[in-house]
Design an enzyme around this catalytic site. Structure first.
Site, short mmCIF file in Angstrom:
data_model
loop_
_atom_site.label_atom_id
_atom_site.label_comp_id
_atom_site.label_asym_id
_atom_site.label_seq_id
_atom_site.Cartn_x
_atom_site.Cartn_y
_atom_site.Cartn_z
N TYR A 155 0.74 -1.28 0.01
CA TYR A 155 -0.05 0.06 -0.08
C TYR A 155 0.77 1.34 0.00
CZ TYR A 155 -3.79 3.13 1.29
OH TYR A 155 -4.65 4.06 1.26
N LYS A 159 0.98 3.77 -3.06
CA LYS A 159 0.47 5.24 -3.01
C LYS A 159 1.48 6.12 -3.32
CE LYS A 159 -4.18 4.98 -1.98
NZ LYS A 159 -4.85 5.18 -2.81
N1 LIG Z 1 -10.36 6.25 4.47
C1 LIG Z 1 -9.20 6.72 4.86
O1 LIG Z 1 -8.67 6.47 6.01
C2 LIG Z 1 -8.22 6.72 3.50
C3 LIG Z 1 -7.05 7.21 4.03
C4 LIG Z 1 -5.84 7.39 3.09
C5 LIG Z 1 -6.22 7.09 1.56
N2 LIG Z 1 -7.43 6.82 1.41
C6 LIG Z 1 -7.81 6.23 -0.18
O2 LIG Z 1 -9.12 7.01 -0.44
C7 LIG Z 1 -9.62 6.27 -1.34
C8 LIG Z 1 -10.96 5.71 -0.93
O3 LIG Z 1 -11.18 5.11 0.27
P1 LIG Z 1 -12.28 4.82 1.14
O4 LIG Z 1 -12.00 4.92 2.58
O5 LIG Z 1 -13.56 5.53 0.51
O6 LIG Z 1 -12.33 3.16 0.65
P2 LIG Z 1 -13.33 2.32 -0.23
O7 LIG Z 1 -13.08 1.24 0.10
O8 LIG Z 1 -14.87 2.63 0.31
O9 LIG Z 1 -13.35 2.91 -1.38
C9 LIG Z 1 -12.43 2.41 -2.67
C10 LIG Z 1 -13.24 1.94 -3.90
O10 LIG Z 1 -12.42 1.46 -4.79
C11 LIG Z 1 -13.14 0.36 -5.44
N3 LIG Z 1 -12.18 -0.40 -6.07
C12 LIG Z 1 -10.99 -0.96 -5.58
N4 LIG Z 1 -10.67 -1.96 -6.61
C13 LIG Z 1 -11.17 -1.44 -7.93
C14 LIG Z 1 -10.95 -1.73 -9.17
N5 LIG Z 1 -10.21 -2.77 -9.47
N6 LIG Z 1 -11.97 -1.23 -10.01
C15 LIG Z 1 -12.83 -0.32 -9.54
N7 LIG Z 1 -13.01 -0.11 -8.41
C16 LIG Z 1 -12.19 -0.52 -7.66
C17 LIG Z 1 -13.67 -0.29 -4.19
O11 LIG Z 1 -14.59 -1.29 -4.48
C18 LIG Z 1 -14.46 0.72 -3.07
O12 LIG Z 1 -15.46 0.80 -3.40
C19 LIG Z 1 -8.78 4.76 -1.68
O13 LIG Z 1 -7.80 5.15 -2.76
C20 LIG Z 1 -8.05 4.91 -0.49
O14 LIG Z 1 -6.81 4.01 -0.49
C21 LIG Z 1 -8.29 6.27 2.30
#
Ligand SMILES: NC(=O)c1ccc[n+]([C@@H]2O[C@H](COP(=O)([O-])OP(=O)(O)OC[C@H]3O[C@@H](n4cnc5c(N)ncnc54)[C@H](O)[C@@H]3O)[C@@H](O)[C@H]2O)c1
Length: 250
Positions: A155, A159
């Site tokens: 991860y 990123k």
């Molecule tokens: N929530 C946090 O604390 C946090 C912190 C830092 C970064 N992020 C990043 O923010 C983004 C959203 O995170 P979130 O917390 O809403 O999580 P989340 O899991 O709800 O959202 C990510 C979405 O991406 C979709 N996805 C994954 N692989 C895919 C693919 N091959 N094709 C199409 N869709 C795909 C998943 O089904 C999911 O719905 C992500 O990139 C995550 O790494 C989140």
């Protein structure tokens, strides 16, 4: 600041829940024509009911991602104005020492983070260049800037790659009127999974986390969506190649 996106063509990936859903809703509220996808179709109906055009799509299939971009451009009759590469995550990879990371964990996490963003950008950028305008916002993470408390090697590497892609594309695309930036969220209670993760912290650990944050609170999806709105707007027309930490100060 009243940011509007009336009739702008906005694409948000990974929008069934969490940050992607909230980002999509904020664009819809501000007049955009929003196109959303997700690997998992459950939940996409929430943004569809608010006016988004949705598609179930695995972005690791870059041919299908390109076909979806072409479909959007044809339906819109124009290039994409705003592309938000939000899809990603760690795909149940397990935290642990580097020697325990499996090929499958590494390949999957790279494929759904920089891999998905790359496929979407490669498909959408030619239209943006022809149009002479565009905004790309890539979702990285605190793990895209430094080693992460998650102890997830794939991860953190993935990123960091999202950040590298952002900077390299920004250098290339500025002369075409296209900006490319990244939002790096801190820990946000974005969905049931992150809420369950937070609930597993002891009260003392939760308090320590809050106290370790300048703003003394955990992030909400709107905190992240607001940064995306700004970077996608005309107010950010001279900002490119940047990674904005949205983490309450850490
Ligand atoms: N929530 C946090 O604390 C946090 C912190 C830092 C970064 N992020 C990043 O923010 C983004 C959203 O995170 P979130 O917390 O809403 O999580 P989340 O899991 O709800 O959202 C990510 C979405 O991406 C979709 N996805 C994954 N692989 C895919 C693919 N091959 N094709 C199409 N869709 C795909 C998943 O089904 C999911 O719905 C992500 O990139 C995550 O790494 C989140």
């Amino acid at each position: 600041m009243d940011i509007r996106f009336d009739n702008k063509i906005v694409v948000v990936t990974g929008a069934r829940d969490g940050l992607g859903r909230r980002i999509s809703e904020r664009f819809l509220e501000r007049g955009a024509k929003v196109f959303c996808c997700d690997l998992n179709g459950d939940g996409l109906e929430v943004v569809a009911q608010q006016g988004a055009t949705t598609k179930r799509l695995d972005l690791t299939d870059r041919d299908k991602a390109a076909a979806w971009v072409a479909e959007i451009e044809q339906a819109a009759g124009s290039a994409i104005d705003v592309l938000v590469n939000n899809a990603g995550g760690w795909a149940h990879a397990k935290p642990g020492p580097i020697e325990d990371v499996t090929d499958s964990e590494w390949d999957t996490v790279m494929a759904i983070n920089p891999g998905a963003a790359f496929g979407m950008c490669r498909a959408a950028v030619p239209g943006m260049k022809r149009a002479g305008r565009g905004r790309i916002v890539n979702m990285s993470s605190g793990a895209g800037i430094a080693a992460s408390r998650t102890k997830l090697h794939p991860y953190t590497a993935a990123k960091h790659a999202v950040v590298g892609l952002t900077r390299q594309m920004a250098a290339e695309l500025g002369e075409f009127g296209v900006t490319v930036n990244s939002v790096a969220p801190g820990f946000v209670l974005s969905n049931a999974f992150t809420k369950a993760d937070w609930d597993r912290y002891s009260p003392e650990a939760q308090q320590a986390h809050r106290q370790g944050t300048f703003m003394r609170r955990i992030g909400e999806p709107d905190d992240i969506a607001s940064a995306v709105m700004f970077l996608a707007s005309d107010y950010a027309s001279w900002i490119t190649g940047q990674v904005i930490s949205v983490d309450g100060g850490r």
